[in-house]
Design a protein around this motif. Structure first.
Motif, PDB file in Angstrom:
ATOM      1  N   PRO A  65     -39.000  14.389   6.863  1.00 20.67           N
ATOM      2  CA  PRO A  65     -39.335  12.968   6.795  1.00 20.67           C
ATOM      3  C   PRO A  65     -39.705  12.437   8.175  1.00 20.67           C
ATOM      4  O   PRO A  65     -39.213  12.931   9.191  1.00 20.67           O
ATOM      5  CB  PRO A  65     -38.048  12.322   6.282  1.00 20.67           C
ATOM      6  CG  PRO A  65     -36.963  13.265   6.652  1.00 20.67           C
ATOM      7  CD  PRO A  65     -37.578  14.634   6.667  1.00 20.67           C
ATOM      8  N   VAL A  66     -40.594  11.448   8.194  1.00 24.78           N
ATOM      9  CA  VAL A  66     -40.979  10.813   9.448  1.00 24.78           C
ATOM     10  C   VAL A  66     -40.704   9.320   9.366  1.00 24.78           C
ATOM     11  O   VAL A  66     -40.723   8.725   8.290  1.00 24.78           O
ATOM     12  CB  VAL A  66     -42.461  11.072   9.807  1.00 24.78           C
ATOM     13  CG1 VAL A  66     -42.683  12.536  10.111  1.00 24.78           C
ATOM     14  CG2 VAL A  66     -43.386  10.606   8.704  1.00 24.78           C
ATOM     15  N   GLU A  67     -40.454   8.740  10.522  1.00 23.60           N
ATOM     16  CA  GLU A  67     -40.133   7.320  10.616  1.00 23.60           C
ATOM     17  C   GLU A  67     -41.378   6.499  10.903  1.00 23.60           C
ATOM     18  O   GLU A  67     -42.387   7.025  11.364  1.00 23.60           O
ATOM     19  CB  GLU A  67     -39.141   7.089  11.761  1.00 23.60           C
ATOM     20  CG  GLU A  67     -37.841   7.817  11.595  1.00 23.60           C
ATOM     21  CD  GLU A  67     -36.970   7.699  12.826  1.00 23.60           C
ATOM     22  OE1 GLU A  67     -37.408   7.102  13.827  1.00 23.60           O
ATOM     23  OE2 GLU A  67     -35.856   8.216  12.778  1.00 23.60           O
ATOM     24  N   ARG A 112     -31.048   4.105   5.636  1.00 23.86           N
ATOM     25  CA  ARG A 112     -31.580   5.388   6.102  1.00 23.86           C
ATOM     26  C   ARG A 112     -32.804   5.804   5.303  1.00 23.86           C
ATOM     27  O   ARG A 112     -33.766   6.350   5.856  1.00 23.86           O
ATOM     28  CB  ARG A 112     -30.500   6.455   6.039  1.00 23.86           C
ATOM     29  CG  ARG A 112     -29.418   6.253   7.075  1.00 23.86           C
ATOM     30  CD  ARG A 112     -28.352   7.336   7.009  1.00 23.86           C
ATOM     31  NE  ARG A 112     -27.315   7.076   7.972  1.00 23.86           N
ATOM     32  CZ  ARG A 112     -26.030   6.977   7.677  1.00 23.86           C
ATOM     33  NH1 ARG A 112     -25.616   7.137   6.432  1.00 23.86           N
ATOM     34  NH2 ARG A 112     -25.134   6.733   8.611  1.00 23.86           N
ATOM     35  N   ALA A 113     -32.783   5.542   3.997  1.00 25.37           N
ATOM     36  CA  ALA A 113     -33.936   5.888   3.161  1.00 25.37           C
ATOM     37  C   ALA A 113     -35.168   5.085   3.558  1.00 25.37           C
ATOM     38  O   ALA A 113     -36.290   5.594   3.541  1.00 25.37           O
ATOM     39  CB  ALA A 113     -33.604   5.654   1.691  1.00 25.37           C
ATOM     40  N   ARG A 114     -34.968   3.821   3.940  1.00 21.41           N
ATOM     41  CA  ARG A 114     -36.095   2.980   4.328  1.00 21.41           C
ATOM     42  C   ARG A 114     -36.621   3.315   5.722  1.00 21.41           C
ATOM     43  O   ARG A 114     -37.744   2.952   6.060  1.00 21.41           O
ATOM     44  CB  ARG A 114     -35.713   1.500   4.246  1.00 21.41           C
ATOM     45  CG  ARG A 114     -35.618   1.015   2.808  1.00 21.41           C
ATOM     46  CD  ARG A 114     -35.304  -0.471   2.713  1.00 21.41           C
ATOM     47  NE  ARG A 114     -33.903  -0.721   3.051  1.00 21.41           N
ATOM     48  CZ  ARG A 114     -33.498  -1.458   4.086  1.00 21.41           C
ATOM     49  NH1 ARG A 114     -34.371  -2.050   4.866  1.00 21.41           N
ATOM     50  NH2 ARG A 114     -32.222  -1.633   4.324  1.00 21.41           N
ATOM     51  N   ILE A 136     -40.800   6.793   6.244  1.00 16.85           N
ATOM     52  CA  ILE A 136     -41.917   6.256   5.479  1.00 16.85           C
ATOM     53  C   ILE A 136     -42.852   7.325   4.930  1.00 16.85           C
ATOM     54  O   ILE A 136     -43.779   7.027   4.202  1.00 16.85           O
ATOM     55  CB  ILE A 136     -42.739   5.275   6.341  1.00 16.85           C
ATOM     56  CG1 ILE A 136     -43.312   6.006   7.560  1.00 16.85           C
ATOM     57  CG2 ILE A 136     -41.909   4.088   6.740  1.00 16.85           C
ATOM     58  CD1 ILE A 136     -44.450   5.279   8.217  1.00 16.85           C
ATOM     59  N   GLY A 137     -42.641   8.546   5.300  1.00 12.77           N
ATOM     60  CA  GLY A 137     -43.505   9.619   4.842  1.00 12.77           C
ATOM     61  C   GLY A 137     -42.940  10.960   5.234  1.00 12.77           C
ATOM     62  O   GLY A 137     -41.760  11.071   5.582  1.00 12.77           O
ATOM     63  N   THR A 138     -43.786  11.978   5.166  1.00  8.71           N
ATOM     64  CA  THR A 138     -43.350  13.327   5.520  1.00  8.71           C
ATOM     65  C   THR A 138     -44.390  13.977   6.426  1.00  8.71           C
ATOM     66  O   THR A 138     -45.538  13.542   6.489  1.00  8.71           O
ATOM     67  CB  THR A 138     -43.162  14.206   4.263  1.00  8.71           C
ATOM     68  OG1 THR A 138     -44.390  14.260   3.546  1.00  8.71           O
ATOM     69  CG2 THR A 138     -42.046  13.680   3.374  1.00  8.71           C
ATOM     70  N   ALA A 139     -43.945  15.025   7.088  1.00  5.42           N
ATOM     71  CA  ALA A 139     -44.840  15.818   7.931  1.00  5.42           C
ATOM     72  C   ALA A 139     -44.555  17.292   7.685  1.00  5.42           C
ATOM     73  O   ALA A 139     -43.392  17.698   7.598  1.00  5.42           O
ATOM     74  CB  ALA A 139     -44.615  15.492   9.407  1.00  5.42           C
ATOM     75  N   ALA A 140     -45.607  18.060   7.561  1.00  6.78           N
ATOM     76  CA  ALA A 140     -45.467  19.511   7.470  1.00  6.78           C
ATOM     77  C   ALA A 140     -45.434  20.038   8.901  1.00  6.78           C
ATOM     78  O   ALA A 140     -46.297  19.705   9.706  1.00  6.78           O
ATOM     79  CB  ALA A 140     -46.626  20.114   6.698  1.00  6.78           C
ATOM     80  N   VAL A 141     -44.405  20.824   9.208  1.00  2.75           N
ATOM     81  CA  VAL A 141     -44.255  21.361  10.565  1.00  2.75           C
ATOM     82  C   VAL A 141     -44.151  22.882  10.511  1.00  2.75           C
ATOM     83  O   VAL A 141     -43.726  23.456   9.513  1.00  2.75           O
ATOM     84  CB  VAL A 141     -43.014  20.768  11.285  1.00  2.75           C
ATOM     85  CG1 VAL A 141     -43.173  19.272  11.488  1.00  2.75           C
ATOM     86  CG2 VAL A 141     -41.736  21.059  10.518  1.00  2.75           C
ATOM     87  N   ALA A 159     -32.138  13.098  13.146  1.00  4.55           N
ATOM     88  CA  ALA A 159     -31.198  12.572  12.160  1.00  4.55           C
ATOM     89  C   ALA A 159     -30.819  13.642  11.135  1.00  4.55           C
ATOM     90  O   ALA A 159     -31.587  14.580  10.883  1.00  4.55           O
ATOM     91  CB  ALA A 159     -31.813  11.367  11.451  1.00  4.55           C
ATOM     92  N   LEU A 160     -29.662  13.475  10.539  1.00  4.44           N
ATOM     93  CA  LEU A 160     -29.166  14.424   9.545  1.00  4.44           C
ATOM     94  C   LEU A 160     -30.148  14.593   8.385  1.00  4.44           C
ATOM     95  O   LEU A 160     -30.315  15.692   7.859  1.00  4.44           O
ATOM     96  CB  LEU A 160     -27.799  13.973   9.030  1.00  4.44           C
ATOM     97  CG  LEU A 160     -27.102  14.867   8.027  1.00  4.44           C
ATOM     98  CD1 LEU A 160     -26.914  16.274   8.584  1.00  4.44           C
ATOM     99  CD2 LEU A 160     -25.765  14.271   7.630  1.00  4.44           C
ATOM    100  N   ALA A 161     -30.839  13.528   7.990  1.00  2.46           N
ATOM    101  CA  ALA A 161     -31.811  13.614   6.892  1.00  2.46           C
ATOM    102  C   ALA A 161     -32.927  14.600   7.231  1.00  2.46           C
ATOM    103  O   ALA A 161     -33.413  15.334   6.357  1.00  2.46           O
ATOM    104  CB  ALA A 161     -32.400  12.237   6.592  1.00  2.46           C
ATOM    105  N   VAL A 162     -33.332  14.655   8.481  1.00  2.00           N
ATOM    106  CA  VAL A 162     -34.382  15.580   8.911  1.00  2.00           C
ATOM    107  C   VAL A 162     -33.855  17.015   8.873  1.00  2.00           C
ATOM    108  O   VAL A 162     -34.528  17.929   8.390  1.00  2.00           O
ATOM    109  CB  VAL A 162     -34.913  15.222  10.314  1.00  2.00           C
ATOM    110  CG1 VAL A 162     -35.941  16.233  10.785  1.00  2.00           C
ATOM    111  CG2 VAL A 162     -35.490  13.812  10.320  1.00  2.00           C
ATOM    112  N   VAL A 163     -32.647  17.222   9.347  1.00  2.00           N
ATOM    113  CA  VAL A 163     -32.026  18.550   9.329  1.00  2.00           C
ATOM    114  C   VAL A 163     -31.915  19.058   7.891  1.00  2.00           C
ATOM    115  O   VAL A 163     -32.259  20.204   7.587  1.00  2.00           O
ATOM    116  CB  VAL A 163     -30.645  18.528  10.008  1.00  2.00           C
ATOM    117  CG1 VAL A 163     -29.938  19.868   9.852  1.00  2.00           C
ATOM    118  CG2 VAL A 163     -30.776  18.155  11.478  1.00  2.00           C
ATOM    119  N   ARG A 164     -31.439  18.187   6.996  1.00  2.00           N
ATOM    120  CA  ARG A 164     -31.290  18.586   5.588  1.00  2.00           C
ATOM    121  C   ARG A 164     -32.639  18.905   4.952  1.00  2.00           C
ATOM    122  O   ARG A 164     -32.775  19.890   4.218  1.00  2.00           O
ATOM    123  CB  ARG A 164     -30.587  17.485   4.806  1.00  2.00           C
ATOM    124  CG  ARG A 164     -29.120  17.389   5.127  1.00  2.00           C
ATOM    125  CD  ARG A 164     -28.453  16.305   4.323  1.00  2.00           C
ATOM    126  NE  ARG A 164     -27.022  16.295   4.573  1.00  2.00           N
ATOM    127  CZ  ARG A 164     -26.246  15.250   4.359  1.00  2.00           C
ATOM    128  NH1 ARG A 164     -26.758  14.129   3.892  1.00  2.00           N
ATOM    129  NH2 ARG A 164     -24.961  15.325   4.623  1.00  2.00           N
TER     130      ARG A 164
END
Length: 88
Positions: free
Chosen positions: A77-79, A27-29, A32-37, A52-57
């Motif tokens: 986080p973005v994929e 899941r961590a891999r 690959i980066g982040t986005a400001a929304v 995904a739960l990681a995005v919600v958290r």
């Protein structure tokens, strides 16, 4: 065809811990980066119900008021473009 060879698992191996570790690494891999929304209340409901739960958290831990219009700003986080969202 499978042979008669047997494999003895070492006693100190905890498969549950191993698999959780593998899933966490995977899941961590995925990200690959982040986005400001900056999202309206309606956009938040739509986004947070479909990611995904990681995005919600990440959204919950970084969200700040974005102005008087009810919008919230956060970093998520973005994929990678080739990573299907359902696999993370």
């Amino acid at each position: 065809m499978l042979g008669d060879e047997r494999f003895g698992r070492p006693q100190d191996v905890d498969l549950g811990v191993y698999w959780v570790s593998c899933l966490d690494d995977f899941r961590a891999r995925c990200h690959i980066g982040t986005a400001a929304v900056r999202l309206s209340p309606r956009e938040r409901r739509r986004l947070l119900g479909n990611v995904a739960l990681a995005v919600v958290r990440a959204f919950g831990s970084t969200a700040t008021a974005g102005g008087d219009d009810g919008r919230v700003e956060a970093v998520i986080p973005v994929e990678a473009p080739s990573t299907p969202a359902a696999s993370c």
